[in-house]
Design a protein around this motif. Structure first.
Motif, PDB file in Angstrom:
ATOM      1  N   GLU A  24      -2.564   8.163  18.321  1.00  0.00           N
ATOM      2  CA  GLU A  24      -3.224   7.324  19.549  1.00  0.00           C
ATOM      3  C   GLU A  24      -3.920   8.165  20.762  1.00  0.00           C
ATOM      4  O   GLU A  24      -4.787   7.963  21.404  1.00  0.00           O
ATOM      5  CB  GLU A  24      -2.610   6.103  19.909  1.00  0.00           C
ATOM      6  CG  GLU A  24      -3.409   4.858  18.802  1.00  0.00           C
ATOM      7  CD  GLU A  24      -4.742   4.007  18.542  1.00  0.00           C
ATOM      8  OE1 GLU A  24      -5.126   4.870  19.830  1.00  0.00           O
ATOM      9  OE2 GLU A  24      -4.532   3.602  17.623  1.00  0.00           O
ATOM     10  N   TRP A  25      -2.557   8.968  21.243  1.00  0.00           N
ATOM     11  CA  TRP A  25      -2.763   8.943  22.248  1.00  0.00           C
ATOM     12  C   TRP A  25      -4.593  10.560  22.702  1.00  0.00           C
ATOM     13  O   TRP A  25      -4.454  10.590  23.101  1.00  0.00           O
ATOM     14  CB  TRP A  25      -1.025  10.185  22.250  1.00  0.00           C
ATOM     15  CG  TRP A  25      -1.071  11.188  23.845  1.00  0.00           C
ATOM     16  CD1 TRP A  25      -2.108  10.882  24.937  1.00  0.00           C
ATOM     17  CD2 TRP A  25      -0.201  12.356  23.492  1.00  0.00           C
ATOM     18  NE1 TRP A  25      -1.637  12.053  25.527  1.00  0.00           N
ATOM     19  CE2 TRP A  25      -0.770  12.978  24.964  1.00  0.00           C
ATOM     20  CE3 TRP A  25       0.251  13.156  22.386  1.00  0.00           C
ATOM     21  CZ2 TRP A  25       0.614  14.617  25.216  1.00  0.00           C
ATOM     22  CZ3 TRP A  25       1.036  14.195  23.221  1.00  0.00           C
ATOM     23  CH2 TRP A  25       0.875  14.778  24.843  1.00  0.00           C
ATOM     24  N   ALA A  26      -3.951  11.565  21.216  1.00  0.00           N
ATOM     25  CA  ALA A  26      -5.795  12.259  21.108  1.00  0.00           C
ATOM     26  C   ALA A  26      -6.457  11.396  21.886  1.00  0.00           C
ATOM     27  O   ALA A  26      -7.376  12.477  22.161  1.00  0.00           O
ATOM     28  CB  ALA A  26      -4.681  13.063  18.854  1.00  0.00           C
ATOM     29  N   ALA A  27      -6.841  10.703  20.751  1.00  0.00           N
ATOM     30  CA  ALA A  27      -7.849   9.243  20.930  1.00  0.00           C
ATOM     31  C   ALA A  27      -8.597   9.167  21.727  1.00  0.00           C
ATOM     32  O   ALA A  27      -9.762   9.584  22.744  1.00  0.00           O
ATOM     33  CB  ALA A  27      -8.071   8.155  19.992  1.00  0.00           C
ATOM     34  N   ALA A  28      -7.072   8.546  23.158  1.00  0.00           N
ATOM     35  CA  ALA A  28      -7.417   8.261  24.521  1.00  0.00           C
ATOM     36  C   ALA A  28      -7.897  10.120  25.164  1.00  0.00           C
ATOM     37  O   ALA A  28      -8.481   9.886  26.606  1.00  0.00           O
ATOM     38  CB  ALA A  28      -5.882   7.516  25.268  1.00  0.00           C
TER      39      ALA A  28
END
Length: 307
Positions: free
Chosen positions: A84-88
């Motif tokens: 999720e961090w990478a997606a953000a």
């Protein structure tokens, strides 16, 4: 504690309350299985993760990225917060940071994906998007292919790969994904027509014929399928059958200049210049412009008439 974290991340109190309630449930599960210190860190990570999801749903990518990054800091082994961090970060256009965020997963993502393929698909898709934005097109393509192996039913991913291969003028690779997509959507006639056209481009006439016939079995009134079938038959020099296909298409679309032109091609190649001339003239009358050499075709048909 939760409100303090929330204020530092810029997340509203209403969403904090929802995140706190959900996080408490997750934390209690963890505390029953792990030492208290580890449980506390994981509980905090769970709270931050949920706050990040709330921020993402509220379209606050900066706040989401900070929450997910903080969650990863508390529980570096957790996979979903890192994804999720990478997606953000991807939403924020920080492609280099995406690679750095995902790097700790590299050594174990494939073993994790054996039991949870969706994790592998998302990991490789994020890396592919980051590589693409950074201009590393070959690496991006390879990563997208790996993502597709983990998510073979993902039509969006198939469409992405089809577009990439078409842009690279690599129709044979595009066809692999078009065939897979057609199998996933057996009732989609349009997709089969696109596949048939791609096969025509590769001069795979018999395969194209079969695909166009399957499209017509789904939707008998599909103009493009009749046109494609006629072309596939004409290329196999089965001109009488090609004429039947084009005329069947014209019953569906009587104002189709394209069908009349292709009918004329088949008739001329079958040594029937008079009938071909009539078809070409009808195509010219229906077309607002002179399509792809239609005037030259009319002249060739006239020249082939008996003297």
């Amino acid at each position: 504690m939760i409100r303090g974290i929330g204020r530092s991340l810029g997340v509203s109190g209403r969403r904090l309350a929802v995140g706190a309630i959900l996080a408490l449930g997750l934390a209690s599960d963890v505390r029953g299985q792990t030492p208290p210190a580890v449980a506390d860190r994981r509980a905090g990570a769970a709270e931050l993760f949920l706050l990040g999801l709330e921020a993402r749903h509220a379209e606050e990518p900066e706040a989401a990225a900070r929450s997910f990054e903080a969650a990863v800091g508390l529980d570096p082994e957790a996979v979903l917060p890192r994804l999720e961090w990478a997606a953000a970060l991807m939403v924020l256009g920080r492609s280099e940071a995406v690679e750095a965020a995902l790097k700790p997963l590299a050594g174990r993502i494939d073993s994790l994906a054996d039991s949870e393929p969706s994790l592998g698909a998302r990991y490789y898709r994020l890396r592919a998007a980051a590589a693409s934005r950074a201009g590393h097109t070959d690496r991006s393509l390879s990563l997208y292919e790996t993502a597709a192996r983990y998510a073979p039913l993902d039509l969006g991913l198939r469409a992405q790969l089809i577009g990439i291969y078409r842009a690279r003028d690599a129709p044979e690779r595009a066809i692999v994904h078009m065939q897979a997509a057609a199998e996933l959507m057996p009732g989609n006639a349009d997709l089969r027509v696109e596949l048939g056209r791609a096969l025509l481009d590769l001069t795979r006439w018999a395969e194209a014929e079969e695909v166009f016939r399957s499209a017509l079995a789904i939707r008998l009134g599909h103009e493009g399928a009749w046109d494609g079938l006629g072309l596939a038959l004409a290329h196999q020099r089965r001109f009488a059958s090609a004429e039947e296909a084009f005329r069947a298409g014209l019953r569906v679309a009587p104002a189709s200049a394209r069908l009349y032109e292709h009918l004329g091609d088949a008739l001329l190649n079958d040594s029937r210049p008079e009938a071909a001339l009539a078809a070409y003239r009808r195509a010219a009358a229906l077309s607002p412009t002179d399509p792809a050499g239609l005037t030259a075709k009319i002249e060739r048909a006239r020249a082939a008439l008996p003297q």
